[in-house]
Design a protein around this motif. Structure first.
Motif, PDB file in Angstrom:
ATOM      1  N   LEU A 145       0.815  -1.211   0.000  1.00 55.14           N
ATOM      2  CA  LEU A 145       0.000   0.000   0.000  1.00 55.14           C
ATOM      3  C   LEU A 145       0.847   1.259   0.000  1.00 55.14           C
ATOM      4  CD1 LEU A 145      -3.034   0.628   0.024  1.00 55.14           C
ATOM      5  CD2 LEU A 145      -2.893   0.841   2.503  1.00 55.14           C
ATOM      6  N   ASN A 146       1.980   1.229   0.689  1.00 52.65           N
ATOM      7  CA  ASN A 146       2.822   2.418   0.822  1.00 52.65           C
ATOM      8  C   ASN A 146       3.972   2.459  -0.178  1.00 52.65           C
ATOM      9  OD1 ASN A 146       1.971   3.920   3.535  1.00 52.65           O
ATOM     10  ND2 ASN A 146       1.780   1.706   3.876  1.00 52.65           N
ATOM     11  N   GLU A 147       4.034   1.466  -1.056  1.00 46.79           N
ATOM     12  CA  GLU A 147       5.099   1.380  -2.059  1.00 46.79           C
ATOM     13  C   GLU A 147       6.476   1.461  -1.408  1.00 46.79           C
ATOM     14  OE1 GLU A 147       4.656   3.734  -5.546  1.00 46.79           O
ATOM     15  OE2 GLU A 147       2.467   3.698  -5.475  1.00 46.79           O
ATOM     16  N   SER A 148       6.606   0.851  -0.244  1.00 48.45           N
ATOM     17  CA  SER A 148       7.879   0.844   0.476  1.00 48.45           C
ATOM     18  C   SER A 148       8.510  -0.535   0.387  1.00 48.45           C
ATOM     19  CB  SER A 148       7.669   1.216   1.951  1.00 48.45           C
ATOM     20  OG  SER A 148       8.862   1.053   2.684  1.00 48.45           O
ATOM     21  N   ASN A 149       9.798  -0.568   0.086  1.00 50.79           N
ATOM     22  CA  ASN A 149      10.521  -1.825   0.006  1.00 50.79           C
ATOM     23  C   ASN A 149      11.484  -2.017   1.169  1.00 50.79           C
ATOM     24  OD1 ASN A 149       9.209  -1.980  -2.409  1.00 50.79           O
ATOM     25  ND2 ASN A 149      11.034  -1.928  -3.691  1.00 50.79           N
ATOM     26  N   LEU A 150      11.497  -1.083   2.118  1.00 53.34           N
ATOM     27  CA  LEU A 150      12.483  -1.112   3.180  1.00 53.34           C
ATOM     28  C   LEU A 150      11.916  -1.714   4.461  1.00 53.34           C
ATOM     29  CD1 LEU A 150      14.176   2.396   2.749  1.00 53.34           C
ATOM     30  CD2 LEU A 150      15.004   0.179   1.943  1.00 53.34           C
ATOM     31  N   ILE A 151      12.762  -2.483   5.142  1.00 47.09           N
ATOM     32  CA  ILE A 151      12.403  -3.075   6.424  1.00 47.09           C
ATOM     33  C   ILE A 151      13.614  -2.949   7.347  1.00 47.09           C
ATOM     34  CG2 ILE A 151      13.049  -5.366   5.550  1.00 47.09           C
ATOM     35  CD1 ILE A 151      11.032  -6.557   7.498  1.00 47.09           C
ATOM     36  N   SER A 152      13.390  -2.475   8.558  1.00 42.60           N
ATOM     37  CA  SER A 152      14.494  -2.282   9.495  1.00 42.60           C
ATOM     38  C   SER A 152      14.973  -3.630  10.035  1.00 42.60           C
ATOM     39  CB  SER A 152      14.061  -1.379  10.652  1.00 42.60           C
ATOM     40  OG  SER A 152      13.099  -2.030  11.465  1.00 42.60           O
ATOM     41  N   LEU A 153      16.168  -3.613  10.631  1.00 45.35           N
ATOM     42  CA  LEU A 153      16.715  -4.840  11.198  1.00 45.35           C
ATOM     43  C   LEU A 153      15.828  -5.368  12.321  1.00 45.35           C
ATOM     44  CD1 LEU A 153      18.982  -6.920  11.407  1.00 45.35           C
ATOM     45  CD2 LEU A 153      20.212  -5.341  12.911  1.00 45.35           C
ATOM     46  N   LYS A 154      15.287  -4.463  13.144  1.00 45.79           N
ATOM     47  CA  LYS A 154      14.404  -4.872  14.234  1.00 45.79           C
ATOM     48  C   LYS A 154      13.135  -5.517  13.690  1.00 45.79           C
ATOM     49  CE  LYS A 154      11.911  -3.086  18.279  1.00 45.79           C
ATOM     50  NZ  LYS A 154      11.603  -1.872  19.088  1.00 45.79           N
ATOM     51  N   ALA A 207      13.957  -8.939  12.336  1.00 41.62           N
ATOM     52  CA  ALA A 207      14.147  -9.946  13.381  1.00 41.62           C
ATOM     53  C   ALA A 207      12.803 -10.403  13.955  1.00 41.62           C
ATOM     54  CB  ALA A 207      15.034  -9.380  14.487  1.00 41.62           C
ATOM     55  N   ILE A 208      11.878  -9.439  14.148  1.00 34.78           N
ATOM     56  CA  ILE A 208      10.554  -9.791  14.684  1.00 34.78           C
ATOM     57  C   ILE A 208       9.789 -10.667  13.702  1.00 34.78           C
ATOM     58  CG2 ILE A 208       8.301  -8.845  15.330  1.00 34.78           C
ATOM     59  CD1 ILE A 208       9.788  -6.410  16.455  1.00 34.78           C
ATOM     60  N   GLN A 209       9.818 -10.302  12.419  1.00 35.78           N
ATOM     61  CA  GLN A 209       9.111 -11.108  11.419  1.00 35.78           C
ATOM     62  C   GLN A 209       9.760 -12.478  11.267  1.00 35.78           C
ATOM     63  OE1 GLN A 209       8.999  -9.780   7.246  1.00 35.78           O
ATOM     64  NE2 GLN A 209       6.818 -10.257   7.246  1.00 35.78           N
ATOM     65  N   SER A 210      11.080 -12.526  11.337  1.00 30.79           N
ATOM     66  CA  SER A 210      11.785 -13.810  11.270  1.00 30.79           C
ATOM     67  C   SER A 210      11.343 -14.721  12.407  1.00 30.79           C
ATOM     68  CB  SER A 210      13.303 -13.596  11.337  1.00 30.79           C
ATOM     69  OG  SER A 210      13.774 -12.870  10.233  1.00 30.79           O
ATOM     70  N   PHE A 211      11.228 -14.142  13.608  1.00 28.22           N
ATOM     71  CA  PHE A 211      10.794 -14.928  14.766  1.00 28.22           C
ATOM     72  C   PHE A 211       9.375 -15.449  14.558  1.00 28.22           C
ATOM     73  CE2 PHE A 211       8.556 -15.229  18.825  1.00 28.22           C
ATOM     74  CZ  PHE A 211       9.399 -16.083  19.532  1.00 28.22           C
ATOM     75  N   ALA A 212       8.474 -14.586  14.082  1.00 31.33           N
ATOM     76  CA  ALA A 212       7.077 -14.986  13.891  1.00 31.33           C
ATOM     77  C   ALA A 212       6.946 -16.093  12.858  1.00 31.33           C
ATOM     78  CB  ALA A 212       6.241 -13.771  13.484  1.00 31.33           C
ATOM     79  N   ILE A 213       7.612 -15.942  11.720  1.00 32.28           N
ATOM     80  CA  ILE A 213       7.496 -16.932  10.647  1.00 32.28           C
ATOM     81  C   ILE A 213       8.192 -18.236  11.037  1.00 32.28           C
ATOM     82  CG2 ILE A 213       8.235 -17.440   8.279  1.00 32.28           C
ATOM     83  CD1 ILE A 213       7.640 -14.535   7.596  1.00 32.28           C
ATOM     84  N   PHE A 214       9.340 -18.137  11.708  1.00 32.43           N
ATOM     85  CA  PHE A 214      10.065 -19.324  12.142  1.00 32.43           C
ATOM     86  C   PHE A 214       9.231 -20.128  13.131  1.00 32.43           C
ATOM     87  CE2 PHE A 214      13.003 -21.921  14.437  1.00 32.43           C
ATOM     88  CZ  PHE A 214      14.062 -22.173  13.586  1.00 32.43           C
ATOM     89  N   THR A 215       8.685 -19.458  14.142  1.00 27.91           N
ATOM     90  CA  THR A 215       7.902 -20.165  15.156  1.00 27.91           C
ATOM     91  C   THR A 215       6.611 -20.730  14.566  1.00 27.91           C
ATOM     92  OG1 THR A 215       7.028 -18.002  15.856  1.00 27.91           O
ATOM     93  CG2 THR A 215       8.817 -18.950  17.166  1.00 27.91           C
ATOM     94  N   TYR A 216       5.995 -20.012  13.619  1.00 25.27           N
ATOM     95  CA  TYR A 216       4.807 -20.563  12.951  1.00 25.27           C
ATOM     96  C   TYR A 216       5.165 -21.834  12.193  1.00 25.27           C
ATOM     97  CZ  TYR A 216       2.053 -21.504   8.795  1.00 25.27           C
ATOM     98  OH  TYR A 216       1.382 -22.154   7.787  1.00 25.27           O
ATOM     99  N   ALA A 217       6.241 -21.773  11.394  1.00 21.05           N
ATOM    100  CA  ALA A 217       6.608 -22.896  10.536  1.00 21.05           C
ATOM    101  C   ALA A 217       6.939 -24.136  11.356  1.00 21.05           C
ATOM    102  CB  ALA A 217       7.798 -22.509   9.657  1.00 21.05           C
TER     103      ALA A 217
END
Length: 312
Positions: free
Chosen positions: A85-94, A97-107
């Motif tokens: 929606l915001n045409e943004s391709n950037l994601i901070s390190l924090k 890390a949070i998304q990595s944790f969420a997807i890892f624990t879900y998987a």
């Protein structure tokens, strides 16, 4: 290594070159997909919680599977919708890390939950005399704790080990951030991390083989008992379909990670990388709702009640 500068944000290059209209098209599919996923999982959870006859181990673990599906979808969809929606391709390190944790624990939580469900069905069919002795309330709580604690503890360990090193690259060729991506972007990976990853891989393979062996023994038992065969069709079949559904889509993602698909369109590569995140949480509740008679019956009653109230 101390003088190497580390990136603090990343670019999701899978979205590079995507026009405004294509982003809106993707958004128009992603938002309804997320809402339908929330609806079907929430409906299944409510049916199991409100219907006392379903307060049994099999349905408790099924309820937990839907909770994990909601958790995984929420870890993936909202950030994606924001970037589209915001045409943004950037994601901070924090954020990464949070998304990595969420997807890892879900998987991994999906694997552990399906593994426990296979164990429950193995006891019910192959060891029926011991079922109620083994599957007590305390055992159920211990198994639920294992389902969540194993993925969470493993995710924290592996992500913290990855973040020990500086990040030398900042381009992620995916629609989301995960730990395996962070490892490839890190300046180096030491032997300890290889060992931990190897142990973790062996543990996941052991869980998968445990499920396969459980169902092999269940199928063998069903050959010698008509009652066991009926129980397999009515209770085990949806579990097996859900397990194969998740394994197949996870395998697609793994093959994408290992070999890449450079000659394929970017949109198809994006689908391969997110298939295990969007399809099982959406399809599994529908499978259980169709095949499991108590859930299907209760869902019909609720639908008919709502329909009659609307007519009145």
């Amino acid at each position: 290594m101390d003088n190497i500068s580390s990136f603090s944000s990343f670019s999701l290059v899978a979205l590079n070159g995507t026009s405004r209209s294509n982003r809106m098209t993707a958004f128009s599919f992603a938002l309804p997909g997320y809402l339908v996923t929330i609806f079907v999982n929430s409906a299944l959870i409510c049916i199991i919680v409100l219907e006392k006859v379903l307060h049994k181990p099999m349905y408790i673990f099924l309820c937990n599977l839907s909770i994990n599906g909601l958790y995984g979808a929420t870890g993936f969809y909202p950030p994606l919708l924001y970037y589209l929606l915001n045409e943004s391709n950037l994601i901070s390190l924090k954020e990464c890390a949070i998304q990595s944790f969420a997807i890892f624990t879900y998987a991994i939580g999906e694997f552990t939950n399906l593994c426990i469900m296979a164990f429950d069905r193995y006891l019910a069919i192959c060891r029926p005399l011991y079922y109620h002795t083994v599957m007590t309330t305390i055992t159920i709580w211990r198994l639920l704790t294992f389902i969540w604690m194993f993925p969470c503890c493993t995710a924290i360990l592996i992500i913290l080990m990855t973040l020990r090193f500086p990040i030398c690259m900042n381009q992620i060729n995916k629609l989301y951030c995960e730990n395996w991506v962070l490892e490839r972007l890190a300046c180096r990976v030491d032997t300890i991390q290889f060992v931990v990853n190897g142990i973790f891989t062996c543990a996941i393979n052991a869980l998968v083989w445990f499920v396969f062996l459980s169902y092999v023994k269940i199928l063998i038992a069903c050959k010698h008992s008509a009652q066991s065969h009926k129980k397999f069709v009515t209770t085990c079949l949806p579990h097996l379909i859900a397990f194969l559904n998740y394994v197949v889509w996870s395998l697609f993602n793994t093959l994408y990670e290992l070999f890449g698909t450079g000659s394929l369109p970017q949109s198809f590569k994006n689908f391969l990388s997110v298939s295990f995140l969007i399809i099982p949480p959406l399809v599994n509740p529908i499978i259980y709702g169709i095949i499991l008679t108590p859930i299907r019956t209760k869902a019909k009653k609720i639908f008919q009640s709502l329909r009659s109230n609307h007519t009145d």
